[in-house]
Design a protein around this motif. Structure first.
Motif, mmCIF file in Angstrom:
data_model
loop_
_atom_site.group_PDB
_atom_site.id
_atom_site.type_symbol
_atom_site.label_atom_id
_atom_site.label_comp_id
_atom_site.label_asym_id
_atom_site.label_seq_id
_atom_site.Cartn_x
_atom_site.Cartn_y
_atom_site.Cartn_z
ATOM 1 N N GLN A 1 13.619 1.324 -6.481
ATOM 2 C CA GLN A 1 12.872 0.113 -6.824
ATOM 3 C C GLN A 1 11.451 0.197 -6.297
ATOM 4 N N VAL A 2 10.497 0.016 -7.192
ATOM 5 C CA VAL A 2 9.085 -0.023 -6.833
ATOM 6 C C VAL A 2 8.693 -1.488 -6.673
ATOM 7 N N ASP A 3 8.271 -1.851 -5.477
ATOM 8 C CA ASP A 3 7.944 -3.246 -5.190
ATOM 9 C C ASP A 3 6.460 -3.522 -5.419
ATOM 10 N N GLY A 4 6.034 -4.722 -5.015
ATOM 11 C CA GLY A 4 4.680 -5.193 -5.272
ATOM 12 C C GLY A 4 3.612 -4.279 -4.716
ATOM 13 N N GLY A 5 2.446 -4.303 -5.377
ATOM 14 C CA GLY A 5 1.317 -3.479 -4.971
ATOM 15 C C GLY A 5 0.935 -2.455 -6.017
ATOM 16 N N TRP A 6 1.741 -2.341 -7.081
ATOM 17 C CA TRP A 6 1.452 -1.334 -8.105
ATOM 18 C C TRP A 6 0.404 -1.798 -9.118
ATOM 19 N N TRP A 7 0.171 -3.110 -9.206
ATOM 20 C CA TRP A 7 -0.797 -3.617 -10.173
ATOM 21 C C TRP A 7 -2.204 -3.669 -9.549
ATOM 22 N N PRO A 8 -3.266 -3.568 -10.363
ATOM 23 C CA PRO A 8 -4.626 -3.668 -9.805
ATOM 24 C C PRO A 8 -4.961 -5.092 -9.369
ATOM 25 N N GLU A 9 -4.572 -6.098 -10.157
ATOM 26 C CA GLU A 9 -4.704 -7.503 -9.789
ATOM 27 C C GLU A 9 -3.444 -8.232 -10.262
ATOM 28 N N ARG A 10 -3.006 -9.184 -9.481
ATOM 29 C CA ARG A 10 -1.810 -9.948 -9.812
ATOM 30 C C ARG A 10 -1.981 -10.604 -11.190
ATOM 31 N N GLY A 11 -1.004 -10.392 -12.027
ATOM 32 C CA GLY A 11 -1.059 -10.934 -13.382
ATOM 33 C C GLY A 11 -1.344 -9.882 -14.428
ATOM 34 N N ASP A 12 -2.038 -8.812 -14.044
ATOM 35 C CA ASP A 12 -2.347 -7.725 -14.989
ATOM 36 C C ASP A 12 -1.211 -6.709 -14.985
ATOM 37 N N LEU B 1 -1.222 -2.978 -16.553
ATOM 38 C CA LEU B 1 -2.085 -2.003 -15.895
ATOM 39 C C LEU B 1 -1.442 -1.537 -14.594
ATOM 40 N N VAL B 2 -1.820 -0.343 -14.123
ATOM 41 C CA VAL B 2 -1.269 0.221 -12.886
ATOM 42 C C VAL B 2 -2.420 0.676 -12.004
ATOM 43 N N VAL C 1 0.843 -1.199 0.000
ATOM 44 C CA VAL C 1 0.000 0.000 0.000
ATOM 45 C C VAL C 1 0.877 1.247 0.000
ATOM 46 N N PHE C 2 1.029 1.855 -1.168
ATOM 47 C CA PHE C 2 1.801 3.090 -1.286
ATOM 48 C C PHE C 2 1.258 3.887 -2.463
ATOM 49 N N THR C 3 1.589 5.154 -2.483
ATOM 50 C CA THR C 3 1.149 6.047 -3.551
ATOM 51 C C THR C 3 2.370 6.629 -4.269
ATOM 52 N N ALA C 4 2.102 7.281 -5.371
ATOM 53 C CA ALA C 4 3.178 7.971 -6.087
ATOM 54 C C ALA C 4 3.785 9.054 -5.197
ATOM 55 N N ASP C 5 2.946 9.684 -4.367
ATOM 56 C CA ASP C 5 3.434 10.717 -3.462
ATOM 57 C C ASP C 5 4.431 10.141 -2.457
ATOM 58 N N ASP C 6 4.175 8.928 -1.955
ATOM 59 C CA ASP C 6 5.113 8.273 -1.035
ATOM 60 C C ASP C 6 6.469 8.079 -1.701
ATOM 61 N N GLY D 1 -0.244 8.960 -12.315
ATOM 62 C CA GLY D 1 0.728 9.058 -13.400
ATOM 63 C C GLY D 1 1.348 7.736 -13.767
ATOM 64 N N GLY D 2 1.096 6.715 -12.945
ATOM 65 C CA GLY D 2 1.583 5.373 -13.257
ATOM 66 C C GLY D 2 3.078 5.208 -13.049
ATOM 67 N N ILE D 3 3.553 4.024 -13.376
ATOM 68 C CA ILE D 3 4.978 3.724 -13.267
ATOM 69 C C ILE D 3 5.776 4.585 -14.245
ATOM 70 N N LYS D 4 5.169 4.926 -15.351
ATOM 71 C CA LYS D 4 5.857 5.733 -16.360
ATOM 72 C C LYS D 4 6.289 7.087 -15.799
ATOM 73 N N ALA D 5 5.402 7.715 -15.027
ATOM 74 C CA ALA D 5 5.731 9.032 -14.446
ATOM 75 C C ALA D 5 6.840 8.902 -13.411
#
Length: 614
Positions: free
Chosen positions: A243-254, A257-258, A219-224, A264-268
């Motif tokens: 390094q951005v760890d797990g939790g960025w995807w909406p469901e595991r396997g997708d 998607l972010v 549980v983290f945000t881009a602001d964190d 802004g997503g991982i791209k930002a």
């Protein structure tokens, strides 16, 4: 070789660096048996070959000489010891992974089910006399090496591996030896693994920086992330990885998607990371999806099914969230193409060049099934191959997508089948900011020292926080918050990270970490890459997971360091005059450590010879 033609200096060098020249005869391996359980007869042939690396190699060929396709259920190989043993004879079983089957040291009279390894088992017959059996490949089967009734016993689940009429396959390459020096033996074993799997020079990189996981969990945000990058920029040193760890995807396997919490997503995030001169690292689960994921709903054929043809789902409740794990079937070309497309998107569109692919054990049937008694087998797209072969198809797809310039870190893996694909490996369990977790991680990591020829070694994150260093955003995962870690305890873990591997990432909240704690982590972030580390007293410890080594010898380039760790609650004196005056009668308080730099002229190998505890 005529020894009287050698100078004393050369002779001493050989004695220190070649553990087999003066060893007893290691070619007397007799009485080896191979038993195969299958639905039709399997012809098994065996051959012993001496190699220049000091190992005797056991080559086993399995053949179908019949007229019907057959399926292999079980393989058992018995290799009698070449000397008699006693109940008091000591054995060492190498760690097979970072968390479940870690190194274990026992007397033969005290062996239990923990005493098995996918890599090696070593006997100490007497001081300076070691008997060794290991595997240097994991291409079709997963060998389990143990000791039983005066012999090495190596077994593999055949997983109904199919052999067509006239077909032959090699069993995994088993190596045997007798040696006078256990450190040299293990280092040679690592070198032989590298050679057998065509591993050349490893990537010569050192990473330092920050990661999301240990403080924020899922549980983290881009602001964190941005707040911690602001703090990273204020530290008095240059860092090169976020390094951005797990939790960025909406469901595991997708993984294209972010989650919408990451504005802004991982791209930002990646745009800022690269603009500030750092590498962007990204974590994902490479072998599992979720029944709720879009990819699983759209392409259920990309995932394993049970013996009845039903999608296999394993339920896990965590932090108030229900996970419905599904497992990629990488024997399916569509599944391989999908994971490759995810990685290529991360690389080309998001700017990721450091890939931490986690939960790799979930590519192997023994680990997927676990204690699920209702599932007897899995139906894969290609039913004729084993889960090791299926796993390696997935690994090849990931490696090709990452490319030669990308960095591939494996995590939660059974080491063997990953070898030849990854650049680096997490070699110990996940760290937590709790003193009781440190010893286990020091032991599991340091005992894998010999794999330095195979992949770069990653000890996990630097953590130094206590409850006073936390705010409301801290993870509610077990043992991640509200701790009582003292400064000297935190320094013990940081000292270990300074002496092992090539990655030094902090994973606290840099915005709330107190100044004195930042000073502790800075020592770790500034540390150079370590070229080799030896747990000098391994044979005096490792009787259980928390029985940590106390003496580490490490080398970075020409610099040599001795790490001394007092895990007890009472003061203890260490007397190591072989290392110099600075290591003579060192008194350490309980739960304290120190690192001493070597000021003499002896080589690392010579110091290791003098200091190691047999």
């Amino acid at each position: 070789m005529k020894l009287h033609h050698l100078s004393w200096a050369v002779l001493i060098f050989i004695l220190l660096n070649n553990s087999t020249i003066f060893a007893k005869n290691s070619s007397d391996w007799t009485g080896i048996t191979v038993d195969i359980k299958a639905n039709y007869p399997v012809t098994a042939t065996q051959k012993l070959e001496k190699h220049q690396d000091g190992f005797t190699r056991l080559k086993i060929v399995l053949a179908n000489d019949g007229k019907q396709p057959l399926n292999i259920e079980q393989i058992s190989i018995r290799i009698p010891f070449i000397e008699k043993t006693l109940n008091e004879t000591e054995a060492l079983f190498g760690g097979s992974d970072m968390w479940r089957n870690t190194v274990i040291h026992r007397k033969l009279g005290q062996l239990d089910k923990k005493c098995t390894s996918n890599l090696y088992a070593m006997l100490k017959l007497t001081e300076g006399d070691y008997l060794f059996a290991g595997s240097v490949t994991w291409r079709i089967f997963l060998p389990y090496i143990t000791i039983k009734n005066g012999a090495y016993l190596i077994t593999s689940n055949g997983e109904n591996k199919q052999l067509l009429p006239g077909q032959k396959i090699d069993y995994e390459q088993i190596v045997l030896s007798r040696s006078t020096n256990w450190v040299n033996q293990l280092n040679q074993f690592g070198a032989s693994i590298a050679k057998e799997n065509k591993i050349g020079k490893l990537k010569d990189v050192t990473y330092n920086g920050w990661a999301t996981w240990d403080y924020y969990g899922r549980v983290f945000t881009a602001d964190d992330v941005n707040k911690n990058m602001d703090q990273l920029n204020k530290l008095p040193l240059k860092t090169n990885l976020v390094q951005v760890d797990g939790g960025w995807w909406p469901e595991r396997g997708d993984y294209t998607l972010v989650h919408n919490k990451i504005f802004g997503g991982i791209k930002a995030i990646g745009k800022r990371v690269r603009a500030e001169g750092r590498v962007l690292g990204l974590h994902f689960d490479g072998f599992r999806g979720d029944a709720k994921s879009e990819i699983c709903k759209t392409h259920p054929e990309y995932f394993l099914h049970d013996q009845d043809g039903k999608l296999f789902v394993k339920i896990q409740e965590t932090s108030g969230h229900k996970l419905e794990h599904t497992f990629f079937d990488y024997s399916h070309p569509g599944a391989r193409a999908y994971i490759a497309s995810c990685i290529k998107n991360m690389k080309e569109n998001w700017g990721v060049s450091y890939f931490k692919i986690d939960f790799m054990c979930n590519g192997l049937d023994d680990f997927i099934k676990g204690n699920n008694k209702s599932t007897t087998s899995f139906k894969a797209y290609n039913p004729g191959i084993t889960s090791v072969e299926r796993f390696r198809l997935g690994m090849q797809a990931m490696r090709d997508a990452i490319g030669p310039d990308g960095y591939f870190l494996g995590c939660t893996a059974v080491f063997g089948p990953t070898i030849g694909f990854v650049d680096a490996m997490r070699t110990g369990n996940d760290i937590s900011p709790v003193y009781e977790s440190f010893g286990e991680r020091v032991l599991s990591n340091s005992s894998n020292f010999y794999l330095k020829s195979v992949f770069n070694l990653d000890p996990d994150y630097i953590v130094a926080r206590a409850a006073a260093d936390e705010d409301a955003t801290v993870s509610n995962e077990d043992r991640k918050s509200g701790g009582t870690l003292t400064e000297n305890e935190a320094k013990m873990w940081v000292d270990f990270v300074r002496l092992y591997g090539n990655v030094h990432l902090n994973s606290d909240n840099l915005s709330t970490l107190r100044l004195e704690r930042k000073e502790i982590i800075l020592a770790g972030l500034k540390a150079p890459k370590i070229d080799e580390t030896v747990p000098l007293d391994l044979w005096q410890h490792a009787t259980e997971k928390n029985d940590a080594v106390e003496l580490l010898l490490s080398r970075s380039g020409k610099d040599i360091y001795l790490g001394v760790f007092n895990w007890s609650d009472k003061a203890k004196e260490y007397n190591l005059p072989e290392f110099g005056k600075s290591a003579t009668k060192v008194l350490l308080d309980g739960r304290h450590s120190m690192i001493i730099k070597y000021e003499g002229k002896d080589s690392f190998a010579y110091l290791c010879k003098k200091l190691k505890r047999n």
